[in-house]
Design a protein around this motif. Sequence first.
Motif, PDB file in Angstrom:
ATOM      1  N   LEU A  12     -18.645  13.182   2.782  1.00  0.00           N
ATOM      2  CA  LEU A  12     -17.352  13.739   2.354  1.00  0.00           C
ATOM      3  C   LEU A  12     -16.313  12.619   2.217  1.00  0.00           C
ATOM      4  N   ALA A  13     -15.713  12.528   1.046  1.00  0.00           N
ATOM      5  CA  ALA A  13     -14.686  11.495   0.838  1.00  0.00           C
ATOM      6  C   ALA A  13     -13.474  11.835   1.690  1.00  0.00           C
ATOM      7  N   LEU A  14     -12.944  10.832   2.379  1.00  0.00           N
ATOM      8  CA  LEU A  14     -11.770  11.091   3.217  1.00  0.00           C
ATOM      9  C   LEU A  14     -10.567  11.436   2.353  1.00  0.00           C
ATOM     10  N   SER A  15      -9.813  12.417   2.810  1.00  0.00           N
ATOM     11  CA  SER A  15      -8.608  12.845   2.104  1.00  0.00           C
ATOM     12  C   SER A  15      -7.676  13.481   3.122  1.00  0.00           C
ATOM     13  N   TYR A  23      -2.363  -2.098  -3.678  1.00  0.00           N
ATOM     14  CA  TYR A  23      -3.712  -1.597  -3.367  1.00  0.00           C
ATOM     15  C   TYR A  23      -3.795  -0.091  -3.594  1.00  0.00           C
ATOM     16  N   PHE A  24      -4.804   0.313  -4.395  1.00  0.00           N
ATOM     17  CA  PHE A  24      -4.993   1.735  -4.709  1.00  0.00           C
ATOM     18  C   PHE A  24      -6.474   2.071  -4.567  1.00  0.00           C
ATOM     19  N   GLY A  25      -6.745   3.317  -4.130  1.00  0.00           N
ATOM     20  CA  GLY A  25      -8.128   3.748  -3.924  1.00  0.00           C
ATOM     21  C   GLY A  25      -8.758   4.260  -5.214  1.00  0.00           C
ATOM     22  N   LYS A  26     -10.058   3.971  -5.367  1.00  0.00           N
ATOM     23  CA  LYS A  26     -10.803   4.515  -6.511  1.00  0.00           C
ATOM     24  C   LYS A  26     -10.943   6.030  -6.397  1.00  0.00           C
ATOM     25  N   LYS A  27     -10.678   6.561  -5.192  1.00  0.00           N
ATOM     26  CA  LYS A  27     -10.739   8.010  -4.972  1.00  0.00           C
ATOM     27  C   LYS A  27      -9.876   8.745  -6.004  1.00  0.00           C
ATOM     28  N   ASP A  28      -8.693   8.180  -6.287  1.00  0.00           N
ATOM     29  CA  ASP A  28      -7.804   8.768  -7.299  1.00  0.00           C
ATOM     30  C   ASP A  28      -7.948   7.949  -8.579  1.00  0.00           C
ATOM     31  N   GLU A  67     -12.558   0.529  -2.682  1.00  0.00           N
ATOM     32  CA  GLU A  67     -13.686   1.466  -2.648  1.00  0.00           C
ATOM     33  C   GLU A  67     -13.322   2.765  -1.923  1.00  0.00           C
ATOM     34  N   ILE A  68     -14.039   3.828  -2.263  1.00  0.00           N
ATOM     35  CA  ILE A  68     -13.823   5.134  -1.616  1.00  0.00           C
ATOM     36  C   ILE A  68     -14.464   5.112  -0.218  1.00  0.00           C
ATOM     37  N   ILE A  69     -13.692   5.507   0.765  1.00  0.00           N
ATOM     38  CA  ILE A  69     -14.228   5.601   2.132  1.00  0.00           C
ATOM     39  C   ILE A  69     -14.631   7.052   2.386  1.00  0.00           C
ATOM     40  N   ARG A  70     -15.849   7.195   2.928  1.00  0.00           N
ATOM     41  CA  ARG A  70     -16.420   8.528   3.159  1.00  0.00           C
ATOM     42  C   ARG A  70     -16.759   8.718   4.628  1.00  0.00           C
ATOM     43  N   VAL A 108       0.852  -1.194   0.000  1.00  0.00           N
ATOM     44  CA  VAL A 108       0.000   0.000   0.000  1.00  0.00           C
ATOM     45  C   VAL A 108       0.891   1.248   0.000  1.00  0.00           C
ATOM     46  N   PRO A 109       1.072   1.880  -1.161  1.00  0.00           N
ATOM     47  CA  PRO A 109       1.851   3.119  -1.182  1.00  0.00           C
ATOM     48  C   PRO A 109       1.006   4.313  -0.741  1.00  0.00           C
ATOM     49  N   THR A 110       1.566   5.174   0.112  1.00  0.00           N
ATOM     50  CA  THR A 110       0.822   6.337   0.593  1.00  0.00           C
ATOM     51  C   THR A 110       1.768   7.534   0.739  1.00  0.00           C
ATOM     52  N   MET A 111       1.136   8.693   0.987  1.00  0.00           N
ATOM     53  CA  MET A 111       1.937   9.884   1.321  1.00  0.00           C
ATOM     54  C   MET A 111       1.726  10.250   2.796  1.00  0.00           C
ATOM     55  N   GLY A 112       1.207   9.315   3.577  1.00  0.00           N
ATOM     56  CA  GLY A 112       1.066   9.552   5.015  1.00  0.00           C
ATOM     57  C   GLY A 112      -0.163  10.363   5.370  1.00  0.00           C
ATOM     58  N   ALA A 113      -0.167  10.898   6.629  1.00  0.00           N
ATOM     59  CA  ALA A 113      -1.365  11.522   7.207  1.00  0.00           C
ATOM     60  C   ALA A 113      -2.525  10.535   7.041  1.00  0.00           C
ATOM     61  N   LEU A 114      -2.285   9.335   7.537  1.00  0.00           N
ATOM     62  CA  LEU A 114      -3.189   8.214   7.257  1.00  0.00           C
ATOM     63  C   LEU A 114      -4.561   8.416   7.884  1.00  0.00           C
ATOM     64  N   HIS A 115      -5.590   8.008   7.130  1.00  0.00           N
ATOM     65  CA  HIS A 115      -6.982   8.085   7.600  1.00  0.00           C
ATOM     66  C   HIS A 115      -7.685   6.780   7.260  1.00  0.00           C
ATOM     67  N   GLU A 116      -8.993   6.737   7.519  1.00  0.00           N
ATOM     68  CA  GLU A 116      -9.730   5.482   7.320  1.00  0.00           C
ATOM     69  C   GLU A 116      -9.655   4.972   5.875  1.00  0.00           C
ATOM     70  N   GLY A 117      -9.486   5.889   4.928  1.00  0.00           N
ATOM     71  CA  GLY A 117      -9.340   5.467   3.529  1.00  0.00           C
ATOM     72  C   GLY A 117      -8.100   4.598   3.361  1.00  0.00           C
ATOM     73  N   HIS A 118      -6.964   5.105   3.874  1.00  0.00           N
ATOM     74  CA  HIS A 118      -5.720   4.322   3.813  1.00  0.00           C
ATOM     75  C   HIS A 118      -5.876   3.009   4.592  1.00  0.00           C
TER      76      HIS A 118
HETATM   77  P1  AMP Z   1      -2.327   9.289  -0.730  1.00  0.00           P
HETATM   78  O1  AMP Z   1      -1.698   9.122   0.607  1.00  0.00           O
HETATM   79  O2  AMP Z   1      -3.290  10.434  -0.822  1.00  0.00           O
HETATM   80  O3  AMP Z   1      -1.317   9.251  -1.865  1.00  0.00           O
HETATM   81  O4  AMP Z   1      -3.236   8.008  -0.949  1.00  0.00           O
HETATM   82  C1  AMP Z   1      -2.710   6.700  -0.851  1.00  0.00           C
HETATM   83  C2  AMP Z   1      -3.745   5.730  -1.346  1.00  0.00           C
HETATM   84  O5  AMP Z   1      -4.919   5.835  -0.552  1.00  0.00           O
HETATM   85  C3  AMP Z   1      -4.179   5.999  -2.812  1.00  0.00           C
HETATM   86  O6  AMP Z   1      -4.305   4.756  -3.478  1.00  0.00           O
HETATM   87  C4  AMP Z   1      -5.509   6.674  -2.642  1.00  0.00           C
HETATM   88  O7  AMP Z   1      -6.369   6.492  -3.735  1.00  0.00           O
HETATM   89  C5  AMP Z   1      -6.049   5.968  -1.405  1.00  0.00           C
HETATM   90  N1  AMP Z   1      -7.098   6.768  -0.768  1.00  0.00           N
HETATM   91  C6  AMP Z   1      -7.036   8.074  -0.408  1.00  0.00           C
HETATM   92  N2  AMP Z   1      -8.220   8.478   0.097  1.00  0.00           N
HETATM   93  C7  AMP Z   1      -9.041   7.398   0.044  1.00  0.00           C
HETATM   94  C8  AMP Z   1     -10.403   7.186   0.405  1.00  0.00           C
HETATM   95  N3  AMP Z   1     -11.168   8.148   0.931  1.00  0.00           N
HETATM   96  N4  AMP Z   1     -10.931   5.959   0.211  1.00  0.00           N
HETATM   97  C9  AMP Z   1     -10.166   4.950  -0.328  1.00  0.00           C
HETATM   98  N5  AMP Z   1      -8.884   5.103  -0.690  1.00  0.00           N
HETATM   99  C10 AMP Z   1      -8.324   6.304  -0.511  1.00  0.00           C
END
Ligand code: AMP
Length: 273
Positions: free
Chosen positions: A179-182, A142-147, A171-174, A24-34
Amino acid sequence: MTIIKTIEKLKQTIRQTKGSIGFVPTMGALHEGHISLIKKARLENDVVVVSIFINPTQFLAGEDLDKYPKKQEADEKICEFSGVDILFTPNINTMYSQDEVLIKAPILKSYTLEGQRRPEHFDGVLRIVLKLFNLVQPTNAYFGKKDAQQLSLIKQMVDDLFLDVNIIECEIIRQKDGLALSSRNVYLDNKQRQLALNISLSLRIASDMVAKHNMDCEKIIEAMKKVMDSLDIEYIAIVDRKFEKLDFCELKNTIILVAVKIDKIRLIDNIWI
Ligand code: AMP
């Protein structure tokens, strides 16, 4: 959980790993979406690797690279509790070198929508994702449909470069109010957050229209614009799963995307129909 900061250590650890690797690649500030991505990876793999790296090459000059939220301690705890085995948090200097070999995102697909507002953004995304794939050698990533556009381009990169990794769409977590989590939601004050709710509301209205067999994209976009008339809309687009523009929605093959700016805060959202 092992926290790894260097490429050498990561390579060595990956070499010793047995079984399937979920990444799971991320840029941190993790939330329920991650967390939802991490949990899915945990369920489906022997080993779970998460990376946290605020990738400078995907930010344009003047974007929020410097103030992008950083929550290292909380992120580490979240990863630990979510069952992550390896957390990779490389130093910015170690991921890129001067005058290096480059990968380019496909021109037609990466300079529309997000790419039109953020030219070269997807070049930076593919550069870092390819490097991370080469290091982690995941079975499943694993990648989110959000992006959604990012997801589509990553899938294309995997196909075009014959990479041996399964891309898993999540799936996108809201939040409860839609509001979609970001990670960028932390920039919103109460009033801005209230305005932002119109984004998901417009997507719900669009999906209701489709449920009632109103498939005409122009009419759907008109209805969405009405709901978001107090927002600075960057784009509303209705495309198929390959990101080709649609005139009429097709069930199971449509993505409706929105990008807006609230003051200087850029938010994106979408719905898959
Ligand atoms: P980011 O840290 O923003 O680069 O996101 C890392 C991964 O988390 C990416 O695959 C995003 O699409 C996914 N992501 C971000 N927000 C959400 C969300 N609300 N629901 C599901 N996946 C998400």
